[in-house]
Design an enzyme around this catalytic site. Structure first.
Site, mmCIF file in Angstrom:
data_model
loop_
_atom_site.group_PDB
_atom_site.id
_atom_site.type_symbol
_atom_site.label_atom_id
_atom_site.label_comp_id
_atom_site.label_asym_id
_atom_site.label_seq_id
_atom_site.Cartn_x
_atom_site.Cartn_y
_atom_site.Cartn_z
ATOM 1 N N LYS A 72 0.809 -1.420 0.012
ATOM 2 C CA LYS A 72 0.116 -0.038 0.089
ATOM 3 C C LYS A 72 0.863 1.360 -0.017
ATOM 4 O O LYS A 72 0.696 2.178 1.063
ATOM 5 C CB LYS A 72 -1.047 -0.063 1.151
ATOM 6 C CG LYS A 72 -2.052 -1.193 1.293
ATOM 7 C CD LYS A 72 -2.994 -1.018 2.073
ATOM 8 C CE LYS A 72 -4.171 -2.314 2.050
ATOM 9 N NZ LYS A 72 -3.672 -3.408 2.542
ATOM 10 N N GLY A 212 -7.728 -14.018 4.980
ATOM 11 C CA GLY A 212 -6.623 -14.051 5.818
ATOM 12 C C GLY A 212 -7.002 -14.492 6.880
ATOM 13 O O GLY A 212 -6.920 -16.025 7.167
HETATM 14 O O1 C5P Z 1 -8.036 -11.344 7.695
HETATM 15 P P1 C5P Z 1 -8.672 -10.786 6.469
HETATM 16 O O2 C5P Z 1 -9.055 -11.953 5.672
HETATM 17 O O3 C5P Z 1 -9.425 -9.633 6.817
HETATM 18 O O4 C5P Z 1 -7.667 -9.984 5.454
HETATM 19 C C1 C5P Z 1 -7.750 -9.129 4.568
HETATM 20 C C2 C5P Z 1 -6.278 -8.656 4.036
HETATM 21 O O5 C5P Z 1 -6.466 -7.766 3.224
HETATM 22 C C3 C5P Z 1 -5.395 -7.803 5.021
HETATM 23 O O6 C5P Z 1 -4.433 -8.281 4.718
HETATM 24 C C4 C5P Z 1 -5.578 -6.595 4.619
HETATM 25 O O7 C5P Z 1 -4.506 -5.708 4.800
HETATM 26 C C5 C5P Z 1 -6.066 -6.671 3.260
HETATM 27 N N1 C5P Z 1 -6.847 -5.528 2.729
HETATM 28 C C6 C5P Z 1 -8.218 -5.145 2.934
HETATM 29 N N2 C5P Z 1 -8.912 -4.057 2.510
HETATM 30 C C7 C5P Z 1 -8.396 -3.654 1.507
HETATM 31 C C8 C5P Z 1 -7.163 -3.887 1.024
HETATM 32 C C9 C5P Z 1 -6.527 -4.898 1.496
HETATM 33 O O8 C5P Z 1 -8.586 -5.804 4.092
HETATM 34 N N3 C5P Z 1 -8.973 -2.474 0.847
#
Ligand code: C5P
Length: 237
Positions: A72, A212
């Site tokens: 990012k 994640g």
């Molecule tokens: O654990 P979880 O499934 O929430 O992970 C979501 C991932 O996506 C995290 O690594 C976060 O940094 C990323 N992310 C997000 N929203 C965005 C871009 C990336 O949650 N708009």
């Protein structure tokens, strides 16, 4: 199935696992556990700061995995450009940039074969959070405007909540790759406020799904990843 033409992405690669862990041991354990259930790894800021980012990325590449550097990037355009040029010397498939047009343009110019992904609106934000930040447009308008500009600037795609994908597919060229984080089982409760389940996100036109914690924190991470892979595969059958 969908009303848009799905891109020719290997089904197994549509699931991107967010490897949000603090150190190499934890990463290695998880990667060994996951085995062939995950083909695409998103490696973000937490692991970047472990000091083992590029060692691990190179090893994953040797195993035939794809890598998404979710850094990012946000800085003055020349600095973003030079940072992207550094990353482009490595074997990385995608990088995220969280900036305006000039930053995105600088990133694209220096990305080589790496795909630049523009962050539209973080999925952990809701209306109240955007009000606090001083954005008085609605989230959908913000996402659409950022996505159109990203595509015009040569970005490979955008990161977007599943909730905006339908609007993106309706009003932005289908060449745009759409990557959806915040994919959750329906009853999940955590800080991701703008979520969808995998089937819903694919049905509206997501190309890739980022997951994640539902995998990392599962009692059986491999089974959780396999479950998602089956859900994705059954959608495209
Ligand atoms: O654990 P979880 O499934 O929430 O992970 C979501 C991932 O996506 C995290 O690594 C976060 O940094 C990323 N992310 C997000 N929203 C965005 C871009 C990336 O949650 N708009």
């Amino acid at each position: 199935m969908t009303s848009y033409a799905p891109k020719p992405i290997p089904t197994q690669e549509r699931l991107i696992f967010a490897l949000d862990v603090p150190d190499l041991d934890t990463a290695d354990q998880l990667i060994n556990t996951l085995g062939d259930s995950v083909s695409f790894y998103k490696i973000g800021l937490e692991f970047f700061l472990s000091g083992h980012y590029f060692d691990l990325a190179a090893r994953l590449k040797d195993q035939g995995k794809k890598i998404f550097a979710d850094l990012k990037l946000f800085d003055i355009p020349p600095t973003v450009g030079r940072a992207v040029a550094q990353l482009a010397k490595r074997d990385v498939d995608f990088v995220t940039v969280h900036g305006n047009d000039a930053m995105l343009a600088a990133a694209v110019e220096n990305a080589g074969s790496m795909g630049v992904l523009a962050v539209t609106a973080l999925t952990s934000l809701d209306r109240g959070d955007l009000d606090d930040l001083g954005f008085d447009c609605d989230i959908e308008a913000l996402v659409l405007s950022r996505a159109r500009r990203a595509l015009a600037l040569g970005c490979h795609g955008v990161i977007s909540s599943g909730l905006e994908v339908q609007a993106l597919r309706q009003s932005v060229d289908n060449a745009l790759t759409v990557i959806c984080p915040g994919i959750r089982p329906v009853d999940n409760v955590d800080d991701q406020k703008r979520t969808m389940n995998a089937h819903e996100a694919l049905a509206v036109g997501a190309d890739y799904l980022v997951v994640g914690r539902p995998i990392r924190d599962a009692d059986d991470p491999r089974a959780a990843a396999m479950g998602l892979q089956q859900e994705i595969a059954s959608f495209f059958e």
